[in-house]
Design a protein around this motif. Sequence first.
Motif, PDB file in Angstrom:
ATOM      1  N   GLY A   1      -2.563   1.631   6.363  1.00 48.42           N
ATOM      2  CA  GLY A   1      -3.016   0.561   5.460  1.00 48.42           C
ATOM      3  C   GLY A   1      -2.108  -0.879   6.437  1.00 48.42           C
TER       4      GLY A   1
ATOM      5  N   SER B   1      -5.372   3.571  -1.306  1.00 52.24           N
ATOM      6  CA  SER B   1      -5.440   4.045  -0.491  1.00 52.24           C
ATOM      7  C   SER B   1      -7.258   4.803  -0.643  1.00 52.24           C
ATOM      8  CB  SER B   1      -5.393   6.071  -0.064  1.00 52.24           C
ATOM      9  OG  SER B   1      -5.989   6.399  -1.428  1.00 52.24           O
TER      10      SER B   1
ATOM     11  N   TRP C   1      -7.777  -0.507   5.660  1.00 55.53           N
ATOM     12  CA  TRP C   1      -7.355   0.851   6.492  1.00 55.53           C
ATOM     13  C   TRP C   1      -8.367   1.769   7.468  1.00 55.53           C
ATOM     14  CZ3 TRP C   1      -3.714   3.441   3.196  1.00 55.53           C
ATOM     15  CH2 TRP C   1      -3.552   2.931   1.988  1.00 55.53           C
TER      16      TRP C   1
ATOM     17  N   SER D   1     -13.776   6.829   5.074  1.00 55.46           N
ATOM     18  CA  SER D   1     -12.742   7.830   4.969  1.00 55.46           C
ATOM     19  C   SER D   1     -12.229   8.667   5.616  1.00 55.46           C
ATOM     20  CB  SER D   1     -12.290   7.503   3.697  1.00 55.46           C
ATOM     21  OG  SER D   1     -10.685   7.591   3.481  1.00 55.46           O
TER      22      SER D   1
ATOM     23  N   TYR E   1     -14.247   1.796   6.602  1.00 57.28           N
ATOM     24  CA  TYR E   1     -13.230   1.080   7.086  1.00 57.28           C
ATOM     25  C   TYR E   1     -12.806   1.156   8.655  1.00 57.28           C
ATOM     26  CZ  TYR E   1     -12.569   2.713   1.519  1.00 57.28           C
ATOM     27  OH  TYR E   1     -13.264   2.766   0.771  1.00 57.28           O
TER      28      TYR E   1
ATOM     29  N   LYS F   1       0.957  -0.862   0.337  1.00 56.02           N
ATOM     30  CA  LYS F   1       0.046   0.331  -0.420  1.00 56.02           C
ATOM     31  C   LYS F   1       0.677   1.103   0.028  1.00 56.02           C
ATOM     32  CE  LYS F   1      -4.258  -2.331   2.303  1.00 56.02           C
ATOM     33  NZ  LYS F   1      -2.989  -3.296   2.431  1.00 56.02           N
TER      34      LYS F   1
END
Length: 241
Positions: A203, A154, A213, A197, A190, A148
């Motif tokens: 990550g 992302s 995440w 997010s 997440y 990541k």
Amino acid sequence: MATAIYLEHYLDSIENLPCELQRNFTLMQDLDNRTEEKKGEIDKLAEEYISSVRNLASEQRVEHLQKIQSAYSKCKEFSDDKVQLAMQTYEMVDKHIRRLDADLARFENELKEKLEVSGYESPEGRGLKKGEGQGLREKRGPKGRGRKSSDEDSPKKKKLKNSPGLSSALLPMQPSDVLDMPVDPNEPTYCLCHQVSYGEMIGCDNPDCPIEWFHFACVDLATKPKGKWFCPRCTQDKKKK
């Protein structure tokens, strides 16, 4: 100055909103009360019918059942009115939200145009022109390591990368576009908190991590750790093995 104008106009548009919402909520409460009264009436009519049905003639039974049916119809009418009021209230609030989104998009476009006219260039843009783009990506890029290590991985970039309208999404947004945008209830979530997010995220370096995440605060991080990082769940699974 432009910000003050947008804000003033928006505040003027929502000046009567609290009163309108209060009115609708009061009407819905009144419909609730009338429905409860009608339900009590139905219960009473049903008890009377059950207790005396053997002594009633056919015409009286039909008449009694019609009264119960009429009361049920009235209850349904009150319920339909309440649903209509609820939808009207939702549309009322949603209209102002969509106007706010449109004003924000319009203001952002005007701000970009002014910056372009004035020849302003951000430090990031100058750095990229000088060949410092790689360094900036490493500094401002992803919060994880290993697989990541790219901005493309992302959560927000994934969403853009997988979306069919990526090329159009990168174009300047017009206010009319915002007005036509549907509210997306399926925004991906997440982290351990199951939220969308936002802020700094990191990550997990386990390629099979089901969450991937995590928000810094949710995993007790203040800065990005050096080396590989594994989330609490994957760390616990590794210990079990």
